[in-house]
Design an enzyme around this catalytic site. Structure first.
Site, PDB file in Angstrom:
ATOM      1  N   GLY A 199      35.803  29.941  49.471  1.00  0.00           N
ATOM      2  CA  GLY A 199      37.386  29.513  49.190  1.00  0.00           C
ATOM      3  C   GLY A 199      37.961  30.536  48.844  1.00  0.00           C
ATOM      4  O   GLY A 199      39.772  30.184  48.467  1.00  0.00           O
ATOM      5  N   THR A 236      25.530  17.182  42.298  1.00  0.00           N
ATOM      6  CA  THR A 236      26.876  16.292  42.297  1.00  0.00           C
ATOM      7  C   THR A 236      27.731  17.784  43.347  1.00  0.00           C
ATOM      8  O   THR A 236      28.049  18.641  42.555  1.00  0.00           O
ATOM      9  CB  THR A 236      26.926  16.430  41.049  1.00  0.00           C
ATOM     10  N   CYS A 323      32.136  43.272  43.366  1.00  0.00           N
ATOM     11  CA  CYS A 323      30.780  42.639  42.875  1.00  0.00           C
ATOM     12  C   CYS A 323      29.827  44.086  42.554  1.00  0.00           C
ATOM     13  O   CYS A 323      29.303  43.809  41.575  1.00  0.00           O
ATOM     14  CB  CYS A 323      29.839  42.183  44.424  1.00  0.00           C
TER      15      CYS A 323
END
Length: 380
Positions: A199, A236, A323
């Protein structure tokens, strides 16, 4: 401030942040709960899944929500390896993958898997024939990045997928993190079995991502517990984050339709001007590259020194992949392309969003020239 480091992360759209706040405030229930608030959260999560599936032109049941590109890549590769290790323990990937793929492969090697790394050509492109020649009886997976995150080379995903149809027992994973919203990919048409997106690469929020998992395909989960995400990824769900990601992907694809030509114009200006500077070598190939990435080296200067110098002028770019940038390692991708180590050490990456302008590009070129002159004087 001029932000030209969009391949590292993008600024979230205001509408995306607003949707995250709205859902977090008003629909904060656990989507697994039986009560009304939980049901409302579950409905929003389902809507987000449907929206992302529609935008990617796949089925909603084929979308698994994750925390981002790194988790999606890990789940795709390790999940496949663990599920099909009885069939074989050989995996094929490339020398130009993101660290989340490369390090996953190295971890699997320690667990007894065999990995073949395909070498790119001087443009950073992988040969379909080289992949096919590496397939063995025990090959279970081929994993290839779609848009190379450092130099922008677009890989022949459709051609690889067509070739792999002759090897039905070999699964095909594509890291689509840098391509989503910028380079279209026909996931079904290309014969892709697993596909990763993130995203925050298209103006969503960090910590949100998805993995396309072809209908009927089973992989071993990495996170177990509550059996969420069709038992492939327990925990969740981040409902607000996934709603925000769906909005971000829709908005980015709208920008693709409206603003791609503008982005290409800005990129062409940057490339043309960079090539005029005698101290600069453009590492990204001329053809077959994404419209938002250009990689170049400034002779005689370390990349990190140049990054900090540009930042003092309000210009933000990067060296290698975000990264890996703090590890001060020479880019494995550039070395694999045959670029000499001294040139690779001075590599920089500019990466655009649809919001960047030609006026910003003009300023950045001026800042780069000034920095070359200034650092040259300091070194002399």
């Amino acid at each position: 401030m001029i932000y030209f480091d969009n391949s590292a992360t993008t600024k979230p759209y205001t509408e995306v942040i607003n949707s995250f706040v709205k859902v977090s405030s008003d629909y904060f229930g656990n989507p697994s709960s039986l009560h009304q608030l939980g049901g409302m959260a579950e409905q929003l999560l389902s809507q987000a899944r449907n929206q992302i599936a529609k935008l990617l032109k796949v089925k909603a049941s084929e979308i698994l929500f994750t925390s981002g590109g790194t988790e999606s890549n890990n789940l795709a590769i390790k999940g496949t390896a663990l599920m099909y290790k009885g069939r074989g323990k050989h995996i094929i990937t490339t020398e130009i993958e993101h660290a989340s793929v490369r390090e996953t492969m190295e971890q699997l090697k320690k667990l007894g898997f065999s990995v073949t790394y395909i070498q790119p050509d001087q443009d950073g492109r992988i040969s379909v024939k080289d992949i096919e020649n590496s397939i063995r009886q025990d090959t279970i997976l081929v994993s290839v990045i779609h848009v190379q995150n450092e130099v922008g080379t677009i890989q022949p995903i459709e051609e690889i997928g067509a070739m792999l149809k002759n090897y039905p027992k070999v699964l095909f994973h594509v890291d689509h993190v840098q391509g989503a919203g910028k380079i279209p990919l026909d996931i079904h048409g290309a014969g892709v079995d697993l596909c990763s997106i993130s995203g925050h690469k298209f103006h969503g929020l960090k910590g949100t991502g998805a993995l396309y998992l072809r209908e009927g395909l089973q992989i071993s989960p990495l996170i177990t517990g509550g059996n969420q995400e069709s038992k492939h990824r327990s925990g969740t769900e981040n409902v607000a984050g996934m709603v925000a990601m769906a909005k971000a992907l829709r908005m980015t694809m709208d920008h693709y339709s409206a603003d791609l030509s503008k982005m290409k114009h800005v990129m062409q200006y940057l490339r043309d001007e960079l090539q005029k500077v005698k101290e600069i070598t453009v590492n990204s190939p001329k053809e077959g590259t994404a419209p938002h990435i250009v990689n170049f080296s400034v002779t005689g200067f370390k990349g990190e020194v140049f990054v900090h110098s540009l930042a003092e002028k309000g210009v933000y770019v990067s060296t290698t992949s975000a990264c890996s940038s703090k590890q001060a390692e020479v880019s494995k991708t550039l070395l694999a392309m045959g670029i000499p180590e001294e040139i690779a050490k001075s590599a920089l990456r500019i990466s655009l969003s649809y919001n960047n302008t030609i006026e910003e590009a003009v300023y950045v070129i001026s800042a780069i020239k000034e920095t070359i002159n200034h650092l040259g004087e300091v070194m002399n």
